[in-house]
Design a protein around this motif. Structure first.
Motif, PDB file in Angstrom:
ATOM      1  N   GLN A 190       0.833  -1.207   0.000  1.00 11.13           N
ATOM      2  CA  GLN A 190       0.000   0.000   0.000  1.00 11.13           C
ATOM      3  C   GLN A 190       0.873   1.264   0.000  1.00 11.13           C
ATOM      4  O   GLN A 190       0.541   2.254   0.613  1.00 11.13           O
ATOM      5  N   GLN A 191       2.006   1.181  -0.713  1.00  6.00           N
ATOM      6  CA  GLN A 191       2.941   2.287  -0.738  1.00  6.00           C
ATOM      7  C   GLN A 191       2.450   3.474  -1.559  1.00  6.00           C
ATOM      8  O   GLN A 191       2.871   4.587  -1.340  1.00  6.00           O
ATOM      9  N   ASN A 192       1.588   3.240  -2.534  1.00  9.75           N
ATOM     10  CA  ASN A 192       1.115   4.339  -3.372  1.00  9.75           C
ATOM     11  C   ASN A 192      -0.392   4.198  -3.589  1.00  9.75           C
ATOM     12  O   ASN A 192      -0.977   3.168  -3.258  1.00  9.75           O
ATOM     13  N   PRO A 193      -1.029   5.230  -4.134  1.00  7.45           N
ATOM     14  CA  PRO A 193      -2.489   5.181  -4.322  1.00  7.45           C
ATOM     15  C   PRO A 193      -2.961   4.010  -5.187  1.00  7.45           C
ATOM     16  O   PRO A 193      -4.027   3.458  -4.944  1.00  7.45           O
ATOM     17  N   ARG A 194      -2.166   3.624  -6.168  1.00  7.54           N
ATOM     18  CA  ARG A 194      -2.570   2.509  -7.023  1.00  7.54           C
ATOM     19  C   ARG A 194      -2.589   1.202  -6.228  1.00  7.54           C
ATOM     20  O   ARG A 194      -3.511   0.399  -6.347  1.00  7.54           O
ATOM     21  N   ASP A 195      -1.545   0.979  -5.402  1.00  6.96           N
ATOM     22  CA  ASP A 195      -1.537  -0.199  -4.529  1.00  6.96           C
ATOM     23  C   ASP A 195      -2.739  -0.194  -3.597  1.00  6.96           C
ATOM     24  O   ASP A 195      -3.377  -1.225  -3.373  1.00  6.96           O
ATOM     25  N   GLN A 196      -3.041   0.960  -3.044  1.00  7.11           N
ATOM     26  CA  GLN A 196      -4.171   1.080  -2.122  1.00  7.11           C
ATOM     27  C   GLN A 196      -5.483   0.761  -2.830  1.00  7.11           C
ATOM     28  O   GLN A 196      -6.356   0.087  -2.278  1.00  7.11           O
ATOM     29  N   GLN A 197      -5.619   1.238  -4.071  1.00  7.33           N
ATOM     30  CA  GLN A 197      -6.843   0.978  -4.835  1.00  7.33           C
ATOM     31  C   GLN A 197      -6.976  -0.513  -5.152  1.00  7.33           C
ATOM     32  O   GLN A 197      -8.026  -1.115  -4.929  1.00  7.33           O
ATOM     33  N   ILE A 198      -5.893  -1.098  -5.650  1.00  7.17           N
ATOM     34  CA  ILE A 198      -5.926  -2.519  -6.028  1.00  7.17           C
ATOM     35  C   ILE A 198      -6.213  -3.392  -4.813  1.00  7.17           C
ATOM     36  O   ILE A 198      -7.090  -4.255  -4.838  1.00  7.17           O
ATOM     37  N   ASN A 199      -5.486  -3.153  -3.721  1.00  5.04           N
ATOM     38  CA  ASN A 199      -5.648  -4.010  -2.553  1.00  5.04           C
ATOM     39  C   ASN A 199      -6.899  -3.695  -1.752  1.00  5.04           C
ATOM     40  O   ASN A 199      -7.412  -4.563  -1.043  1.00  5.04           O
ATOM     41  N   GLY A 200      -7.425  -2.481  -1.883  1.00  6.70           N
ATOM     42  CA  GLY A 200      -8.720  -2.174  -1.283  1.00  6.70           C
ATOM     43  C   GLY A 200      -9.831  -3.001  -1.904  1.00  6.70           C
ATOM     44  O   GLY A 200     -10.847  -3.297  -1.283  1.00  6.70           O
ATOM     45  N   TYR A 201      -9.601  -3.413  -3.135  1.00  2.84           N
ATOM     46  CA  TYR A 201     -10.552  -4.257  -3.847  1.00  2.84           C
ATOM     47  C   TYR A 201     -10.229  -5.744  -3.632  1.00  2.84           C
ATOM     48  O   TYR A 201     -11.119  -6.557  -3.438  1.00  2.84           O
ATOM     49  N   ALA A 202      -8.928  -6.075  -3.656  1.00  4.49           N
ATOM     50  CA  ALA A 202      -8.517  -7.480  -3.645  1.00  4.49           C
ATOM     51  C   ALA A 202      -8.596  -8.146  -2.274  1.00  4.49           C
ATOM     52  O   ALA A 202      -9.062  -9.284  -2.170  1.00  4.49           O
ATOM     53  N   ILE A 203      -8.130  -7.465  -1.239  1.00  3.66           N
ATOM     54  CA  ILE A 203      -8.048  -8.092   0.092  1.00  3.66           C
ATOM     55  C   ILE A 203      -9.421  -8.580   0.586  1.00  3.66           C
ATOM     56  O   ILE A 203      -9.533  -9.726   1.034  1.00  3.66           O
ATOM     57  N   PRO A 204     -10.486  -7.772   0.510  1.00  2.00           N
ATOM     58  CA  PRO A 204     -11.795  -8.293   0.952  1.00  2.00           C
ATOM     59  C   PRO A 204     -12.274  -9.490   0.125  1.00  2.00           C
ATOM     60  O   PRO A 204     -12.905 -10.401   0.652  1.00  2.00           O
ATOM     61  N   ARG A 205     -11.956  -9.507  -1.167  1.00  2.00           N
ATOM     62  CA  ARG A 205     -12.366 -10.641  -2.005  1.00  2.00           C
ATOM     63  C   ARG A 205     -11.578 -11.905  -1.646  1.00  2.00           C
ATOM     64  O   ARG A 205     -12.134 -12.996  -1.612  1.00  2.00           O
ATOM     65  N   LEU A 206     -10.291 -11.736  -1.402  1.00  2.00           N
ATOM     66  CA  LEU A 206      -9.474 -12.879  -0.997  1.00  2.00           C
ATOM     67  C   LEU A 206      -9.956 -13.436   0.341  1.00  2.00           C
ATOM     68  O   LEU A 206     -10.042 -14.646   0.531  1.00  2.00           O
ATOM     69  N   ARG A 207     -10.300 -12.553   1.266  1.00  2.00           N
ATOM     70  CA  ARG A 207     -10.812 -12.963   2.571  1.00  2.00           C
ATOM     71  C   ARG A 207     -12.115 -13.747   2.405  1.00  2.00           C
ATOM     72  O   ARG A 207     -12.291 -14.823   2.977  1.00  2.00           O
ATOM     73  N   SER A 208     -13.021 -13.202   1.606  1.00  2.00           N
ATOM     74  CA  SER A 208     -14.306 -13.846   1.379  1.00  2.00           C
ATOM     75  C   SER A 208     -14.140 -15.227   0.741  1.00  2.00           C
ATOM     76  O   SER A 208     -14.776 -16.194   1.161  1.00  2.00           O
ATOM     77  N   GLU A 209     -13.263 -15.314  -0.257  1.00  2.00           N
ATOM     78  CA  GLU A 209     -13.026 -16.605  -0.908  1.00  2.00           C
ATOM     79  C   GLU A 209     -12.405 -17.613   0.054  1.00  2.00           C
ATOM     80  O   GLU A 209     -12.725 -18.794   0.025  1.00  2.00           O
ATOM     81  N   THR A 210     -11.501 -17.129   0.906  1.00  2.00           N
ATOM     82  CA  THR A 210     -10.859 -18.010   1.878  1.00  2.00           C
ATOM     83  C   THR A 210     -11.886 -18.586   2.840  1.00  2.00           C
ATOM     84  O   THR A 210     -11.888 -19.787   3.123  1.00  2.00           O
ATOM     85  N   LEU A 211     -12.767 -17.736   3.344  1.00  2.00           N
ATOM     86  CA  LEU A 211     -13.780 -18.214   4.290  1.00  2.00           C
ATOM     87  C   LEU A 211     -14.756 -19.169   3.617  1.00  2.00           C
ATOM     88  O   LEU A 211     -15.240 -20.112   4.244  1.00  2.00           O
ATOM     89  N   SER A 212     -15.037 -18.936   2.338  1.00  2.00           N
ATOM     90  CA  SER A 212     -15.928 -19.847   1.609  1.00  2.00           C
ATOM     91  C   SER A 212     -15.261 -21.184   1.331  1.00  2.00           C
ATOM     92  O   SER A 212     -15.861 -22.237   1.494  1.00  2.00           O
ATOM     93  N   ALA A 213     -13.995 -21.132   0.897  1.00  2.00           N
ATOM     94  CA  ALA A 213     -13.270 -22.353   0.520  1.00  2.00           C
ATOM     95  C   ALA A 213     -12.781 -23.128   1.736  1.00  2.00           C
ATOM     96  O   ALA A 213     -12.540 -24.338   1.643  1.00  2.00           O
ATOM     97  N   GLN A 214     -12.574 -22.430   2.872  1.00  2.00           N
ATOM     98  CA  GLN A 214     -12.019 -23.050   4.073  1.00  2.00           C
ATOM     99  C   GLN A 214     -10.651 -23.674   3.802  1.00  2.00           C
ATOM    100  O   GLN A 214     -10.272 -24.674   4.417  1.00  2.00           O
ATOM    101  N   SER A 215      -9.918 -23.063   2.845  1.00  2.00           N
ATOM    102  CA  SER A 215      -8.574 -23.536   2.508  1.00  2.00           C
ATOM    103  C   SER A 215      -7.837 -22.433   1.759  1.00  2.00           C
ATOM    104  O   SER A 215      -8.389 -21.360   1.525  1.00  2.00           O
ATOM    105  N   ALA A 216      -6.607 -22.727   1.362  1.00  2.00           N
ATOM    106  CA  ALA A 216      -5.824 -21.774   0.576  1.00  2.00           C
ATOM    107  C   ALA A 216      -6.044 -21.986  -0.917  1.00  2.00           C
ATOM    108  O   ALA A 216      -5.396 -21.351  -1.732  1.00  2.00           O
ATOM    109  N   ASP A 217      -6.963 -22.851  -1.269  1.00  2.00           N
ATOM    110  CA  ASP A 217      -7.280 -23.114  -2.673  1.00  2.00           C
ATOM    111  C   ASP A 217      -8.299 -22.076  -3.146  1.00  2.00           C
ATOM    112  O   ASP A 217      -9.493 -22.354  -3.261  1.00  2.00           O
ATOM    113  N   ILE A 218      -7.804 -20.853  -3.405  1.00  2.00           N
ATOM    114  CA  ILE A 218      -8.664 -19.737  -3.788  1.00  2.00           C
ATOM    115  C   ILE A 218      -8.207 -19.163  -5.125  1.00  2.00           C
ATOM    116  O   ILE A 218      -7.051 -19.342  -5.525  1.00  2.00           O
ATOM    117  N   ASP A 219      -9.107 -18.489  -5.800  1.00  2.00           N
ATOM    118  CA  ASP A 219      -8.801 -17.885  -7.088  1.00  2.00           C
ATOM    119  C   ASP A 219      -7.998 -16.608  -6.919  1.00  2.00           C
ATOM    120  O   ASP A 219      -8.123 -15.897  -5.923  1.00  2.00           O
TER     121      ASP A 219
END
Length: 147
Positions: free
Chosen positions: A93-122
């Motif tokens: 999150q060093q620059n605004p672009r990183d913040q934008q990308i990860n502001g979108y990606a991190i919640p999706r990765l979290r949601s997929e992880t909780l759904s998959a109950q594993s590290a086998d996520i998209d």
């Protein structure tokens, strides 16, 4: 010669103009991709969670994984062997672009992880490096928890 070229040259002009206008209207009616404004907690450098055993609950911190754009590290919470929470402790999150990308990606990765109950996520499109680092840190946390 073709009938449009010989008899009605204006018909071809009108047809081309109508096609161009229709194409422009379709392009302008497309909505751009917008990322939701999500509040992510600021990552804490070098944080490690104590493993708790309150009513079958364990918290495990995965290894920090270095990506092209910076480190990624996650902490998982397991309750009775089931993944109940995943928190990104560190992510680029060093620059605004990183913040934008990860502001979108991190919640999706979290949601997929909780759904998959594993590290086998998209992988999240546009956040390939963060997704890979997240998956590696998550897998190390899951491996530590299973010991």
């Amino acid at each position: 010669m073709h009938a449009l070229r010989k008899i009605h040259p204006l018909r071809r002009i009108v047809l081309a103009s109508a096609t161009t206008v229709s194409g422009m209207v379709l392009l302008l009616s497309l909505k751009p991709h917008t990322t939701p404004d999500l509040a992510l907690p600021a990552p804490s450098a070098g944080a490690s969670a104590p493993s708790g055993s309150v009513a079958g609950t364990r918290t495990v911190t995965g290894e920090s994984t270095q990506t092209r754009y910076g480190p990624v590290q996650v902490r998982i919470t397991l309750k009775d062997g089931r993944l109940t929470d995943v928190t990104a402790l560190a992510y680029p999150q060093q620059n605004p672009r990183d913040q934008q990308i990860n502001g979108y990606a991190i919640p999706r990765l979290r949601s997929e992880t909780l759904s998959a109950q594993s590290a086998d996520i998209d992988t999240v499109s546009g956040a390939t490096y963060t997704s890979e680092g997240y998956r590696q840190s998550l897998q190390s946390a899951l491996d530590s928890a299973s010991r």
